[in-house]
Design a protein around this motif. Structure first.
Motif, PDB file in Angstrom:
ATOM      1  N   ALA A   1      -0.272   1.201  -3.122  1.00 29.35           N
ATOM      2  CA  ALA A   1      -0.266   0.664  -4.774  1.00 29.35           C
ATOM      3  C   ALA A   1      -1.444  -0.235  -4.491  1.00 29.35           C
ATOM      4  CB  ALA A   1       1.041   0.276  -5.170  1.00 29.35           C
ATOM      5  N   ASP A   2      -1.174  -1.485  -5.219  1.00 26.61           N
ATOM      6  CA  ASP A   2      -1.959  -2.497  -5.396  1.00 26.61           C
ATOM      7  C   ASP A   2      -1.941  -3.592  -4.362  1.00 26.61           C
ATOM      8  OD1 ASP A   2      -1.068  -4.181  -8.263  1.00 26.61           O
ATOM      9  OD2 ASP A   2       0.001  -3.315  -6.855  1.00 26.61           O
ATOM     10  N   GLY A   3      -1.222  -3.106  -3.157  1.00 23.08           N
ATOM     11  CA  GLY A   3      -1.087  -4.324  -2.097  1.00 23.08           C
ATOM     12  C   GLY A   3      -1.611  -4.023  -0.891  1.00 23.08           C
TER      13      GLY A   3
ATOM     14  N   VAL B   1      -7.523   3.115 -10.774  1.00 21.30           N
ATOM     15  CA  VAL B   1      -6.577   2.557 -10.093  1.00 21.30           C
ATOM     16  C   VAL B   1      -5.835   1.560 -10.768  1.00 21.30           C
ATOM     17  CG1 VAL B   1      -6.227   1.900  -7.909  1.00 21.30           C
ATOM     18  CG2 VAL B   1      -7.436   3.960  -8.041  1.00 21.30           C
TER      19      VAL B   1
ATOM     20  N   ALA C   1      -5.796   2.740   6.225  1.00 19.09           N
ATOM     21  CA  ALA C   1      -5.426   2.658   4.809  1.00 19.09           C
ATOM     22  C   ALA C   1      -6.288   2.390   3.754  1.00 19.09           C
ATOM     23  CB  ALA C   1      -4.127   1.650   4.882  1.00 19.09           C
ATOM     24  N   TRP C   2      -7.280   1.497   4.128  1.00 16.74           N
ATOM     25  CA  TRP C   2      -8.349   1.357   3.282  1.00 16.74           C
ATOM     26  C   TRP C   2      -9.783   1.658   3.687  1.00 16.74           C
ATOM     27  CZ3 TRP C   2      -6.968  -0.341  -1.347  1.00 16.74           C
ATOM     28  CH2 TRP C   2      -5.967  -0.994  -1.509  1.00 16.74           C
TER      29      TRP C   2
ATOM     30  N   ASP D   1      -4.068   1.921 -13.809  1.00 18.27           N
ATOM     31  CA  ASP D   1      -2.393   2.683 -13.555  1.00 18.27           C
ATOM     32  C   ASP D   1      -1.501   1.300 -13.690  1.00 18.27           C
ATOM     33  OD1 ASP D   1      -0.598   3.858 -10.898  1.00 18.27           O
ATOM     34  OD2 ASP D   1      -0.767   4.893 -13.039  1.00 18.27           O
ATOM     35  N   SER D   2      -1.681   0.121 -13.051  1.00 17.32           N
ATOM     36  CA  SER D   2      -0.775  -0.780 -13.188  1.00 17.32           C
ATOM     37  C   SER D   2      -0.904  -1.673 -14.647  1.00 17.32           C
ATOM     38  CB  SER D   2      -1.094  -2.089 -12.350  1.00 17.32           C
ATOM     39  OG  SER D   2      -1.722  -1.272 -11.139  1.00 17.32           O
TER      40      SER D   2
ATOM     41  N   TYR E   1       0.807  -0.985  -0.194  1.00 18.17           N
ATOM     42  CA  TYR E   1       0.103   0.120   0.219  1.00 18.17           C
ATOM     43  C   TYR E   1       0.786   1.193  -0.075  1.00 18.17           C
ATOM     44  CZ  TYR E   1      -3.477   3.315   1.647  1.00 18.17           C
ATOM     45  OH  TYR E   1      -4.389   4.301   1.791  1.00 18.17           O
TER      46      TYR E   1
ATOM     47  N   THR F   1       6.091  -3.741 -15.435  1.00 11.76           N
ATOM     48  CA  THR F   1       5.242  -4.134 -16.165  1.00 11.76           C
ATOM     49  C   THR F   1       5.209  -3.644 -17.545  1.00 11.76           C
ATOM     50  OG1 THR F   1       3.684  -4.150 -14.339  1.00 11.76           O
ATOM     51  CG2 THR F   1       2.661  -4.577 -16.505  1.00 11.76           C
ATOM     52  N   MET F   2       5.791  -4.572 -18.615  1.00  9.98           N
ATOM     53  CA  MET F   2       5.894  -4.203 -19.899  1.00  9.98           C
ATOM     54  C   MET F   2       4.697  -4.491 -20.848  1.00  9.98           C
ATOM     55  SD  MET F   2       9.975  -5.327 -20.008  1.00  9.98           S
ATOM     56  CE  MET F   2       9.602  -6.986 -19.284  1.00  9.98           C
TER      57      MET F   2
ATOM     58  N   PRO G   1       0.330  -0.680 -19.407  1.00 13.92           N
ATOM     59  CA  PRO G   1       1.356  -1.324 -20.550  1.00 13.92           C
ATOM     60  C   PRO G   1       0.862  -2.510 -21.283  1.00 13.92           C
ATOM     61  CG  PRO G   1       2.370  -0.764 -18.718  1.00 13.92           C
ATOM     62  CD  PRO G   1       0.883  -0.536 -18.220  1.00 13.92           C
ATOM     63  N   ARG G   2       0.030  -3.218 -20.673  1.00 18.39           N
ATOM     64  CA  ARG G   2      -0.507  -4.649 -21.523  1.00 18.39           C
ATOM     65  C   ARG G   2      -1.507  -3.983 -22.542  1.00 18.39           C
ATOM     66  NH1 ARG G   2       2.669  -7.072 -18.560  1.00 18.39           N
ATOM     67  NH2 ARG G   2       2.321  -8.954 -17.653  1.00 18.39           N
TER      68      ARG G   2
ATOM     69  N   TRP H   1       9.246   1.537 -18.599  1.00 15.15           N
ATOM     70  CA  TRP H   1       8.809   0.062 -18.910  1.00 15.15           C
ATOM     71  C   TRP H   1       9.103  -0.238 -20.522  1.00 15.15           C
ATOM     72  CZ3 TRP H   1       4.850  -0.320 -22.542  1.00 15.15           C
ATOM     73  CH2 TRP H   1       3.922   0.799 -22.283  1.00 15.15           C
TER      74      TRP H   1
ATOM     75  N   ASP I   1       6.693  -9.352 -17.581  1.00 17.55           N
ATOM     76  CA  ASP I   1       6.960  -8.318 -16.389  1.00 17.55           C
ATOM     77  C   ASP I   1       8.598  -8.749 -15.897  1.00 17.55           C
ATOM     78  OD1 ASP I   1       3.655  -8.964 -14.615  1.00 17.55           O
ATOM     79  OD2 ASP I   1       4.509  -7.534 -16.201  1.00 17.55           O
TER      80      ASP I   1
ATOM     81  N   HIS J   1       3.905  -1.526  -9.413  1.00 19.72           N
ATOM     82  CA  HIS J   1       4.047  -1.620 -10.693  1.00 19.72           C
ATOM     83  C   HIS J   1       4.460  -0.440 -11.307  1.00 19.72           C
ATOM     84  CE1 HIS J   1       2.009  -5.495 -11.295  1.00 19.72           C
ATOM     85  NE2 HIS J   1       1.404  -5.163 -10.406  1.00 19.72           N
ATOM     86  N   ASN J   2       5.523  -0.385 -11.968  1.00 20.54           N
ATOM     87  CA  ASN J   2       6.053   0.717 -12.906  1.00 20.54           C
ATOM     88  C   ASN J   2       6.329   1.913 -12.144  1.00 20.54           C
ATOM     89  OD1 ASN J   2       6.191  -0.805 -15.033  1.00 20.54           O
ATOM     90  ND2 ASN J   2       4.067  -0.078 -15.863  1.00 20.54           N
ATOM     91  N   ARG J   3       6.658   2.064 -10.675  1.00 15.30           N
ATOM     92  CA  ARG J   3       7.080   3.170  -9.895  1.00 15.30           C
ATOM     93  C   ARG J   3       7.805   2.490  -8.828  1.00 15.30           C
ATOM     94  NH1 ARG J   3       1.363   3.876  -8.967  1.00 15.30           N
ATOM     95  NH2 ARG J   3       1.328   5.660 -10.583  1.00 15.30           N
TER      96      ARG J   3
END
Lengths: 297, 174
Positions: A49-51, B155, B42-43, B158-159, A47, A97-98, B162-163, A114, A102, A75-77
């Motif tokens: 991010a996506d954790g 959100v 946090a959430w 953002d990750s 956190y 993340t390409m 690239p895909r 990336w 990855d 991812h990417n930062r």
């Protein structure tokens, strides 16, 4: 009445679960071939991010599961600059993340762009002081890691929770490692949890032989290939002699990680969830009768 | 006036605790007071804060409501019931089955149940509490859900973008 009982049960269970938390039992220092042997997880999301967990909670959870070092790889930062909590070493990192694959970059000092061929991205990782690790090379990403790409890497994930989804992924992961070793004999075998929200930190992990338990020592061990990947069921992948020596630690530590948490905590957690479910369902009944899923007239 | 406000506050506290506990249990297999406080900060608070802001947009105008603001907010947040139960069930599944190798995506797919159920409840809220006609209720429900999930999509995007670039390049040779 039911709500009051549920609320009281929630509070009691929460307090009991807190009091039942035991500090991790300090483990005797492990040594092999003159090196210090440590366990790490170099692919962890945090956190904000996506954790699920912020850095402090990640460190606590890592310690609880018997890890000595983790890398936060969003991812990417580059989010975390790393730290040493005393119990757990946190290294800065990024999951690049390409478009087709990855790559995990550990020990970098800046965000890595990336875009571009994999070999070029690996060069940027090296220029930033880090090591480049192929992340979960199965399916499309396995194809993206061709000979040129594999030659540019310092490590490759040979143990990852994806290997337990089906036999095809397990075979592809092992095949990617074999191809990598064929290109570069000393490539580091890495085990990672890819923790986001479930699948515990360290469920797959890496054992490293280091000269010192700090960022330079860890990165040097990865570059030298003195690593063994350990999966959730105690299986090991890496240089034969090293893997054989590490296998008992892998088996013991993964069994211990599965059993982490006291009996009281498990009961308390179950009561917390049940009490909240009762309260959530009970508050639903305070909604006016007509405001249900029935079609309004 | 105090009773509806107290009821709304209690419901919000319950939702905050549910989100935080479910996240804590799914991630670590247990919940302790320090961990709970961390996950609340946090959430739970940001998520609920966004929902409160969206709810005020939906039901802020007094003329549109058949009940007071506090009661209206309380009824609106009652629609979170299905999501609360799903979050708790998912957390229980995550620790009971040990998701190593488990099809987490399949479990996540079951979220379609609270998604549809909540949308239905919000629609009924617009009809019953805001006295909207069927069309307006449908439109406003769609807008609310689009805003809610749009924020989540931004959100996630953002990750993963690239895909998307990779797919674009493959399809259009850019």
């Amino acid at each position: 009445m039911v709500r009051r009982v549920a609320a009281a049960a929630f509070v009691v269970a929460l307090v009991a679960g807190t009091l039942a938390e035991q500090p991790p039992v300090p483990r005797a220092e492990r040594r092999l071939n003159g090196y210090r042997a440590i366990a790490g997880d170099f692919h962890v999301h945090g956190y904000p991010a996506d954790g699920a967990l912020p850095a402090g909670e990640l460190a606590r959870e890592a310690r609880r599961r018997g890890l000595d070092v983790i890398a936060i790889t969003d991812h990417n930062r580059l989010v975390s600059r790393g730290s040493d909590t005393g119990a757990v070493l946190i290294l800065p990192g990024e999951e690049i993340t390409m478009s087709q694959a990855d790559m995990v970059a550990v020990g970098i000092d800046r965000t890595i762009d990336w875009r571009g061929p994999i070999a070029e991205i690996a060069a940027r990782v090296h220029a930033a002081g880090g090591v480049a690790i192929a992340a979960h090379p199965v399916a499309g990403s396995a194809r993206a890691y061709d000979a040129a790409a594999l030659s540019s890497l310092d490590g490759i994930e040979a143990a990852h929770p994806v290997m337990f989804m089906n036999e095809r992924y397990r075979a592809r992961l092992r095949d990617s490692y074999r191809r990598a070793v064929a290109r570069r004999a000393g490539i580091a075998a890495m085990g990672s949890s890819d923790f986001h929200f479930t699948a515990p930190i360290g469920v797959c992990r890496t054992y490293l032989l280091v000269t010192s338990v700090d960022a330079p020592g860890v990165l040097e061990a990865i570059r030298a290939g003195r690593t063994v990947a350990c999966d959730a069921h105690g299986g090991v992948v890496g240089p034969t002699a090293l893997a054989g020596a590490v296998a008992p630690w892998c088996a013991a530590d993964t069994a211990a990680a599965r059993a982490v948490g006291t009996f009281t905590q498990r009961i308390a957690t179950a009561i917390v969830l049940l009490a909240l479910a009762v309260l959530a369902a009970g508050y639903g009944s305070s909604v006016p009768r007509r405001m249900t899923i029935a079609t309004p007239k | 006036m105090l009773i509806p406000l107290r009821a709304f506050a209690a419901r919000l506290v319950l939702i905050v605790l549910t989100i935080a506990c479910a996240a804590a249990v799914a991630a670590t297999g247990r919940v302790t007071l320090p961990l709970l406080l961390s996950m609340v900060t946090a959430w739970a608070l940001p998520l609920v804060g966004v929902q409160v802001a969206l709810a005020l947009l939906v039901i802020g105008r007094p003329a549109a409501r058949t009940v007071g603001l506090a009661r209206g907010l309380d009824l609106f947040f009652a629609t979170h019931g299905p999501w609360s139960l799903w979050l708790l069930a998912f957390a229980a599944w995550a620790i009971a089955t040990s998701p190593i190798g488990q099809p987490v995506r399949t479990a996540q797919f079951t979220a379609i149940v609270p998604l549809a159920w909540t949308a239905r409840l919000i629609y009924v809220f617009h009809r019953e509490v805001l006295r909207c006609d069927a069309r307006a209720a449908l439109r406003r429900t769609a807008l609310h859900q689009a805003l809610t999930w749009g924020i989540a999509a931004v959100v996630a995007f953002d990750s993963l973008w690239p895909r998307g670039v990779g797919l674009w390049e493959r399809w259009f040779g850019a």
